[in-house]
Design a protein around this motif. Structure first.
Motif, PDB file in Angstrom:
ATOM      1  N   ARG A  36       2.334 -29.408   6.504  1.00 18.10           N
ATOM      2  CA  ARG A  36       3.206 -29.378   5.160  1.00 18.10           C
ATOM      3  C   ARG A  36       4.218 -28.382   4.789  1.00 18.10           C
ATOM      4  O   ARG A  36       5.396 -28.702   4.440  1.00 18.10           O
TER       5      ARG A  36
ATOM      6  N   SER B 178       9.364 -27.744   8.966  1.00 20.11           N
ATOM      7  CA  SER B 178       8.340 -28.950   8.659  1.00 20.11           C
ATOM      8  C   SER B 178       9.051 -30.112   8.433  1.00 20.11           C
ATOM      9  O   SER B 178      10.213 -30.099   8.105  1.00 20.11           O
TER      10      SER B 178
ATOM     11  N   ALA C 253       8.128 -32.309   6.495  1.00 22.90           N
ATOM     12  CA  ALA C 253       8.392 -32.330   4.960  1.00 22.90           C
ATOM     13  C   ALA C 253       9.698 -31.694   4.352  1.00 22.90           C
ATOM     14  O   ALA C 253       9.962 -32.085   3.260  1.00 22.90           O
TER      15      ALA C 253
ATOM     16  N   ASP D 240       6.523 -36.221   1.749  1.00 19.03           N
ATOM     17  CA  ASP D 240       4.857 -36.488   1.928  1.00 19.03           C
ATOM     18  C   ASP D 240       4.353 -36.368   3.237  1.00 19.03           C
ATOM     19  O   ASP D 240       3.232 -36.652   3.676  1.00 19.03           O
TER      20      ASP D 240
ATOM     21  N   GLU E  69       2.522 -35.261   6.479  1.00 18.55           N
ATOM     22  CA  GLU E  69       1.826 -34.120   7.197  1.00 18.55           C
ATOM     23  C   GLU E  69       0.600 -34.715   7.947  1.00 18.55           C
ATOM     24  O   GLU E  69       0.013 -35.791   7.605  1.00 18.55           O
TER      25      GLU E  69
END
Length: 319
Positions: free
Chosen positions: A222, A233, A235, A241, A243
């Motif tokens: 995340r 990441s 995200a 959203d 992960e």
């Protein structure tokens, strides 16, 4: 009289369990690792076992029971007595994915175990050969959208395949899966340029990113990962959203006394809180977790709800 006998039996059972917990441990403990020696879960478990041996004053030995994606070792642990002398280092494979991948299972990942502690997590990473013109995940997505069904992606595991499928669902891209039997061959081809993009664990990718032989486009946690400093990441790169984590969690056979579960949980959490343990596990490719047994149960249940439908939607099966 019947009620009296029931109450007496319950009281005797409770006293017996309490006495057992008070004298615990009185003999060596084993932790089953359902994978081969030397793999990521194994090396982390051996570190935890060594620390537990010191804190408990009893030998804690690791037994490797590999096969069937971890099912053989997990099944042996499920059949073991719930006396506090057998544990298993479960993973996102043994305690989440396998029930959706295999047509039949030799254990129930929820009903046959007592959760003890979430030990560690580690994200997957989207990698690229150094020759590609893009250096970020956003640029990679733009390339994939501009040339649908032409970008090959090396996939050495089921988890890597799930990352690819989720990525396609959430981004609207169409990528070409290139399956591999393991990280060794996929990394060789990725570095050699036979395939230009791959997905693997952060621990497997770390040395090749560190020495500049591969680019880390994004991690699947995340937030950013200490395992790959500087890599954003997914995200944070547009898919808010997104992960997917690989993880290790310690479990006991169902029926293990609550006092013993709490004792081992406390010892593991104490180990994970030590700076030296955090440093060492990070070197081994793991970010420490921790928390209560209830936290592990809740975490695994959420993983099942998230990944189960994804596995079914793409028709992934292992015969």
């Amino acid at each position: 009289m019947t009620l009296f006998r029931i109450l007496m039996a319950w009281a005797l059972a409770w006293l017996s369990a309490a006495a057992c917990a008070a004298n615990y441990p009185s003999k060596p403990i084993r932790i089953i690792v359902p994978y081969q020696a030397g793999q990521g879960t194994d090396v982390a478990t051996r570190y935890i076992a060594d620390q537990l041996s010191k804190s408990l004053g009893q030998a804690v030995v690791v037994e490797n029971k590999a096969g069937a994606g971890g099912n053989i070792g997990a099944a042996e642990a499920a059949r073991a007595p719930g006396d506090g002398y057998t544990f298993v280092m479960g993973t996102n494979g043994t305690h989440v994915l396998n029930q959706f991948l295999y047509p039949s299972m030799p254990y129930d990942s929820e009903k046959d175990f007592e959760p003890v502690a979430l030990v560690s997590t580690f994200p997957m990473v989207i990698l690229a050969n150094t020759s590609v013109p893009y250096s970020s995940f956003t640029e990679f997505l733009a390339e994939a959208k501009a040339r649908p069904d032409t970008v090959n992606v090396a996939l050495p595991s089921t988890t890597a395949r799930l990352v690819l499928e989720l990525l396609q669902q959430q981004s609207g891209t169409h990528l070409r899966a290139v399956p591999y039997k393991g990280s060794g061959t996929s990394m060789t081809d990725l570095i050699g340029g036979q395939v230009l993009v791959g997905i693997d664990t952060a621990s497997a990718a770390r040395p090749f990113v560190a020495n500049g032989r591969l680019k880390a486009l994004a991690v699947t946690s995340r937030g950013d990962s200490a395992l790959l400093p500087g890599a954003k990441s997914v995200a944070a790169s547009g898919l808010s959203d997104f992960e997917v984590l690989a993880w290790n969690g310690l479990y006991a056979p169902r029926g293990t006394p609550a006092a013993i579960v709490q004792r081992i949980n406390a010892e593991v959490v104490k180990i994970l809180a030590q700076p030296e343990s955090q440093r060492r596990l990070l070197e081994l490719g793991h970010e420490v977790a921790g928390g209560t047994p209830e936290h592990l149960a809740t975490f695994a249940a959420a993983e099942r709800r998230k990944l189960g439908p994804l596995v079914k939607s793409v028709g992934l099966k292992i015969d």
